[in-house]
Design a protein around this motif. Structure first.
Motif, PDB file in Angstrom:
ATOM      1  N   VAL A 195       0.847  -1.201   0.000  1.00  0.00           N
ATOM      2  CA  VAL A 195       0.000   0.000   0.000  1.00  0.00           C
ATOM      3  C   VAL A 195       0.876   1.241   0.000  1.00  0.00           C
ATOM      4  CG1 VAL A 195      -1.728   1.328   1.284  1.00  0.00           C
ATOM      5  CG2 VAL A 195      -1.941  -1.163   1.111  1.00  0.00           C
ATOM      6  N   SER A 196       1.846   1.303   0.908  1.00  0.00           N
ATOM      7  CA  SER A 196       2.713   2.481   0.965  1.00  0.00           C
ATOM      8  C   SER A 196       3.589   2.583  -0.285  1.00  0.00           C
ATOM      9  CB  SER A 196       3.574   2.474   2.232  1.00  0.00           C
ATOM     10  OG  SER A 196       4.443   1.363   2.241  1.00  0.00           O
ATOM     11  N   LEU A 197       3.986   1.446  -0.849  1.00  0.00           N
ATOM     12  CA  LEU A 197       4.762   1.487  -2.088  1.00  0.00           C
ATOM     13  C   LEU A 197       3.955   2.102  -3.221  1.00  0.00           C
ATOM     14  CD1 LEU A 197       6.592  -1.954  -2.173  1.00  0.00           C
ATOM     15  CD2 LEU A 197       7.582   0.299  -1.804  1.00  0.00           C
ATOM     16  N   SER A 198       2.681   1.713  -3.315  1.00  0.00           N
ATOM     17  CA  SER A 198       1.847   2.250  -4.392  1.00  0.00           C
ATOM     18  C   SER A 198       1.645   3.752  -4.226  1.00  0.00           C
ATOM     19  CB  SER A 198       0.507   1.528  -4.453  1.00  0.00           C
ATOM     20  OG  SER A 198      -0.271   1.818  -3.320  1.00  0.00           O
ATOM     21  N   GLU A 199       1.593   4.218  -2.993  1.00  0.00           N
ATOM     22  CA  GLU A 199       1.433   5.653  -2.743  1.00  0.00           C
ATOM     23  C   GLU A 199       2.686   6.430  -3.134  1.00  0.00           C
ATOM     24  OE1 GLU A 199       0.414   5.578   1.394  1.00  0.00           O
ATOM     25  OE2 GLU A 199      -1.674   5.016   0.991  1.00  0.00           O
ATOM     26  N   LYS A 200       3.859   5.800  -3.019  1.00  0.00           N
ATOM     27  CA  LYS A 200       5.129   6.458  -3.345  1.00  0.00           C
ATOM     28  C   LYS A 200       5.518   6.292  -4.808  1.00  0.00           C
ATOM     29  CE  LYS A 200       6.814   5.715   1.314  1.00  0.00           C
ATOM     30  NZ  LYS A 200       7.655   4.904   2.175  1.00  0.00           N
ATOM     31  N   ALA A 201       4.927   5.320  -5.492  1.00  0.00           N
ATOM     32  CA  ALA A 201       5.305   5.021  -6.872  1.00  0.00           C
ATOM     33  C   ALA A 201       4.789   6.082  -7.838  1.00  0.00           C
ATOM     34  CB  ALA A 201       4.757   3.648  -7.277  1.00  0.00           C
ATOM     35  N   SER A 202       5.576   6.342  -8.877  1.00  0.00           N
ATOM     36  CA  SER A 202       5.153   7.248  -9.944  1.00  0.00           C
ATOM     37  C   SER A 202       4.109   6.585 -10.834  1.00  0.00           C
ATOM     38  CB  SER A 202       6.356   7.653 -10.799  1.00  0.00           C
ATOM     39  OG  SER A 202       7.276   8.375 -10.024  1.00  0.00           O
ATOM     40  N   GLY A 203       4.131   5.258 -10.892  1.00  0.00           N
ATOM     41  CA  GLY A 203       3.171   4.491 -11.676  1.00  0.00           C
ATOM     42  C   GLY A 203       3.331   3.015 -11.384  1.00  0.00           C
ATOM     43  N   MET A 204       2.317   2.232 -11.754  1.00  0.00           N
ATOM     44  CA  MET A 204       2.351   0.781 -11.523  1.00  0.00           C
ATOM     45  C   MET A 204       1.839   0.065 -12.758  1.00  0.00           C
ATOM     46  SD  MET A 204       0.865   0.380  -7.633  1.00  0.00           S
ATOM     47  CE  MET A 204      -0.802   0.548  -8.214  1.00  0.00           C
ATOM     48  N   LEU A 205       2.547  -0.967 -13.156  1.00  0.00           N
ATOM     49  CA  LEU A 205       2.065  -1.853 -14.215  1.00  0.00           C
ATOM     50  C   LEU A 205       1.504  -3.088 -13.527  1.00  0.00           C
ATOM     51  CD1 LEU A 205       1.807  -2.484 -17.246  1.00  0.00           C
ATOM     52  CD2 LEU A 205       3.968  -3.722 -17.030  1.00  0.00           C
ATOM     53  N   VAL A 206       0.223  -3.340 -13.731  1.00  0.00           N
ATOM     54  CA  VAL A 206      -0.462  -4.446 -13.057  1.00  0.00           C
ATOM     55  C   VAL A 206      -0.800  -5.512 -14.097  1.00  0.00           C
ATOM     56  CG1 VAL A 206      -2.406  -5.105 -11.595  1.00  0.00           C
ATOM     57  CG2 VAL A 206      -1.460  -2.786 -11.440  1.00  0.00           C
ATOM     58  N   MET A 207      -0.256  -6.705 -13.901  1.00  0.00           N
ATOM     59  CA  MET A 207      -0.520  -7.845 -14.782  1.00  0.00           C
ATOM     60  C   MET A 207      -1.321  -8.853 -13.958  1.00  0.00           C
ATOM     61  SD  MET A 207       0.951  -6.582 -17.386  1.00  0.00           S
ATOM     62  CE  MET A 207       0.878  -7.849 -18.606  1.00  0.00           C
ATOM     63  N   PRO A 208      -2.658  -8.870 -14.099  1.00  0.00           N
ATOM     64  CA  PRO A 208      -3.506  -9.701 -13.248  1.00  0.00           C
ATOM     65  C   PRO A 208      -3.289 -11.198 -13.373  1.00  0.00           C
ATOM     66  CG  PRO A 208      -4.819  -8.091 -14.433  1.00  0.00           C
ATOM     67  CD  PRO A 208      -3.442  -8.043 -15.003  1.00  0.00           C
ATOM     68  N   LEU A 209      -2.983 -11.681 -14.554  1.00  0.00           N
ATOM     69  CA  LEU A 209      -2.813 -13.119 -14.724  1.00  0.00           C
ATOM     70  C   LEU A 209      -1.836 -13.391 -15.855  1.00  0.00           C
ATOM     71  CD1 LEU A 209      -3.751 -15.948 -13.818  1.00  0.00           C
ATOM     72  CD2 LEU A 209      -5.508 -15.809 -15.565  1.00  0.00           C
ATOM     73  N   VAL A 210      -0.733 -14.014 -15.494  1.00  0.00           N
ATOM     74  CA  VAL A 210       0.258 -14.436 -16.477  1.00  0.00           C
ATOM     75  C   VAL A 210       0.311 -15.954 -16.417  1.00  0.00           C
ATOM     76  CG1 VAL A 210       2.680 -14.342 -17.174  1.00  0.00           C
ATOM     77  CG2 VAL A 210       1.589 -12.315 -16.187  1.00  0.00           C
ATOM     78  N   THR A 211       0.204 -16.585 -17.554  1.00  0.00           N
ATOM     79  CA  THR A 211       0.302 -18.031 -17.635  1.00  0.00           C
ATOM     80  C   THR A 211       1.666 -18.365 -18.211  1.00  0.00           C
ATOM     81  OG1 THR A 211      -2.072 -18.256 -17.971  1.00  0.00           O
ATOM     82  CG2 THR A 211      -0.705 -20.128 -18.622  1.00  0.00           C
ATOM     83  N   GLU A 212       2.400 -19.205 -17.488  1.00  0.00           N
ATOM     84  CA  GLU A 212       3.745 -19.585 -17.895  1.00  0.00           C
ATOM     85  C   GLU A 212       3.848 -21.099 -17.879  1.00  0.00           C
ATOM     86  OE1 GLU A 212       8.344 -18.422 -16.708  1.00  0.00           O
ATOM     87  OE2 GLU A 212       6.689 -17.624 -15.539  1.00  0.00           O
ATOM     88  N   ALA A 213       4.425 -21.657 -18.925  1.00  0.00           N
ATOM     89  CA  ALA A 213       4.578 -23.106 -19.001  1.00  0.00           C
ATOM     90  C   ALA A 213       5.847 -23.439 -19.768  1.00  0.00           C
ATOM     91  CB  ALA A 213       3.377 -23.742 -19.690  1.00  0.00           C
ATOM     92  N   GLY A 214       6.377 -24.618 -19.485  1.00  0.00           N
ATOM     93  CA  GLY A 214       7.554 -25.032 -20.216  1.00  0.00           C
ATOM     94  C   GLY A 214       7.883 -26.491 -20.015  1.00  0.00           C
TER      95      GLY A 214
END
Length: 191
Positions: free
Chosen positions: A59-78
């Motif tokens: 919460v405090s990080l988001s308040e101090k950040a200039s912006g945030m990139l939010v990736m709700p769901l990443v699917t990774e497989a290998g």
């Protein structure tokens, strides 16, 4: 129960599609595969609510950040060769400015699949500007993690807060050996 009209996806076909960026979301059942901005924004909101409740230090990080990139769901497989894909939004002062996709290809010891969310905190205006101006920004090994991939929260101290980009990786489902954001590429999209 099999459906006559549903094609079977082999590991090889999945890996090839992940590496070429073709329909990984459909192959993995990644629900973020929608083209609608409203759906991406709704998932971004839900992801942020989950992150704030489970990891209060963000919460405090988001308040101090200039912006945030939010990736709700990443699917990774290998299976020796691997790939990852997801979609999300760049937020500045709580407002979505742009939409992004994330993609990653990798080779080496990796077996399995997982799904996770992640948030990049741009802690300086320069870091945010560099991200927005790039035609394809790639995460490097210099990203500091405030929530580790195992899901434990890391205290944000003054050393961490000096890093231009911080990351929170959480909500993992599945098991995969060797996961990291390093080498992940982010590209602006029009949903």
């Amino acid at each position: 129960m099999t459906h006559q009209n549903s094609p079977r996806l082999s590991r090889r076909a999945f890996t090839l599609s992940a590496l070429t960026g073709l329909t990984v979301t459909a192959a993995c059942g990644n629900g973020v595969g929608s083209n609608g901005a409203n759906q991406i924004d709704a998932r971004v909101n839900a992801t942020l609510n989950e992150m704030y409740s489970v990891y209060p230090n963000t919460v405090s990080l988001s308040e101090k950040a200039s912006g945030m990139l939010v990736m709700p769901l990443v699917t990774e497989a290998g299976f020796w060769l691997g790939g990852a894909y997801g979609r999300g939004a760049l937020r500045v002062n709580g407002v979505t400015l742009d939409y992004y996709s994330t993609a990653k290809a990798s080779a080496g010891l990796q077996i399995g699949a997982q799904q996770y969310a992640h948030v990049l905190f741009f802690m300086t205006e320069d870091a945010l500007s560099d991200f927005r101006r790039s035609s394809g920004w790639a995460a490097g090994g210099d990203i500091e993690y405030v929530v580790r991939d195992q899901g434990d929260s890391v205290a944000a101290d003054t050393t961490t807060l000096r890093s231009p980009v911080l990351a929170a990786v959480f909500g993992r489902a599945g098991l995969r050996i060797g996961a990291t954001l390093e080498g992940t590429k982010y590209t602006r999209i029009i949903p």
